[in-house]
Design a protein around this motif. Structure first.
Motif, short mmCIF file in Angstrom:
data_model
loop_
_atom_site.label_atom_id
_atom_site.label_comp_id
_atom_site.label_asym_id
_atom_site.label_seq_id
_atom_site.Cartn_x
_atom_site.Cartn_y
_atom_site.Cartn_z
N GLN A 159 -12.60 74.27 60.66
CA GLN A 159 -11.31 74.18 61.33
C GLN A 159 -10.45 73.07 60.71
N LYS A 160 -11.08 71.95 60.38
CA LYS A 160 -10.35 70.85 59.73
C LYS A 160 -9.85 71.29 58.35
N ALA A 161 -10.70 72.01 57.61
CA ALA A 161 -10.31 72.47 56.27
C ALA A 161 -9.16 73.47 56.35
N ILE A 162 -9.23 74.39 57.29
CA ILE A 162 -8.16 75.38 57.45
C ILE A 162 -6.87 74.69 57.87
N GLY A 163 -6.97 73.74 58.80
CA GLY A 163 -5.80 72.98 59.21
C GLY A 163 -5.20 72.20 58.06
N GLY A 164 -6.06 71.59 57.23
CA GLY A 164 -5.59 70.85 56.06
C GLY A 164 -4.91 71.76 55.05
N LEU A 165 -5.49 72.94 54.83
CA LEU A 165 -4.88 73.90 53.89
C LEU A 165 -3.52 74.37 54.38
N LYS A 166 -3.40 74.59 55.68
CA LYS A 166 -2.10 75.00 56.24
C LYS A 166 -1.07 73.89 56.05
N ARG A 167 -1.47 72.65 56.35
CA ARG A 167 -0.55 71.51 56.16
C ARG A 167 -0.14 71.39 54.71
N PHE A 168 -1.11 71.51 53.80
CA PHE A 168 -0.82 71.43 52.37
C PHE A 168 0.12 72.56 51.96
N GLY A 169 -0.12 73.76 52.47
CA GLY A 169 0.72 74.91 52.14
C GLY A 169 2.16 74.71 52.58
N VAL A 170 2.35 74.18 53.77
CA VAL A 170 3.71 73.93 54.26
C VAL A 170 4.40 72.88 53.39
N ILE A 171 3.68 71.81 53.09
CA ILE A 171 4.24 70.75 52.23
C ILE A 171 4.61 71.33 50.87
N PHE A 172 3.70 72.10 50.28
CA PHE A 172 3.94 72.70 48.97
C PHE A 172 5.16 73.61 48.99
#
Length: 177
Positions: free
Chosen positions: A11-24
């Motif tokens: 869940q932390k990894a998926i949340g981090g990937l979503k945050r990274f995706g939005v930033i990107f």
């Protein structure tokens, strides 16, 4: 104490990937439009070349911002009004973006065997005023990004999503019901 169960690694990894995706995506949009504008103003060809740099720069900058967020950069304003954190973070990261833009110009100039002045001419025309203006444009472009991030931190992601993406008439029915 919180009633919420601790997040799993997945869940932390998926949340981090979503945050990274939005930033990107935000940085990519910002840099892609900037590259397009620069190409149009200078009447240059090579748009795919510039757009590929926009993607690479967006990935690098997204990673920098993601790591900085994990290190809690700018968290000193978390108890202050939202505007303080928003403006502080926009200022910090616009300076960082400008520095990366200058570094990219210098590296590309070195790669192309250009002089220092020729290398810097790609960044805001190479003048101090042009570089400051570019940095100010980045600052203004980052204000809404950090505004939403700060608001999301206070209101919560589900509530912000609900406020932004549900029709207003339906919001009143949900609030009253």
């Amino acid at each position: 104490m919180s009633d919420a169960a601790p997040l799993t690694r997945r869940q932390k990894a998926i949340g981090g990937l979503k945050r990274f995706g939005v930033i990107f995506l935000y940085f990519w949009g910002l840099l892609a439009i900037s590259s397009l504008h620069k190409s149009l103003i200078l009447e240059e060809s090579g748009l795919p070349y510039r757009q590929s740099f926009a993607i690479v720069n967006a990935l690098v900058l997204a990673k920098i911002l993601f790591v900085a967020e994990e290190l809690k950069v700018g968290e000193r304003y978390e108890r202050e009004p939202l505007i303080y954190g928003m403006v502080f973070k926009a200022a910090i990261y616009s300076g960082l973006l400008a520095a990366c833009e200058i570094l990219e110009g210098l590296l590309m100039g070195d790669f192309r065997s250009k002089t220092l002045a020729e290398s810097l001419s790609d960044v805001g025309g190479g003048t101090p005023f042009g570089i400051v203006t570019t940095t100010l444009l980045l600052f203004v472009a980052l204000l809404p990004f950090f505004g939403f991030r700060e608001l999301c931190a206070v209101v919560g992601e589900p509530e912000l999503h609900r406020l932004l993406f549900i029709k207003r008439g339906r919001l009143k029915i949900i609030d009253e019901g």
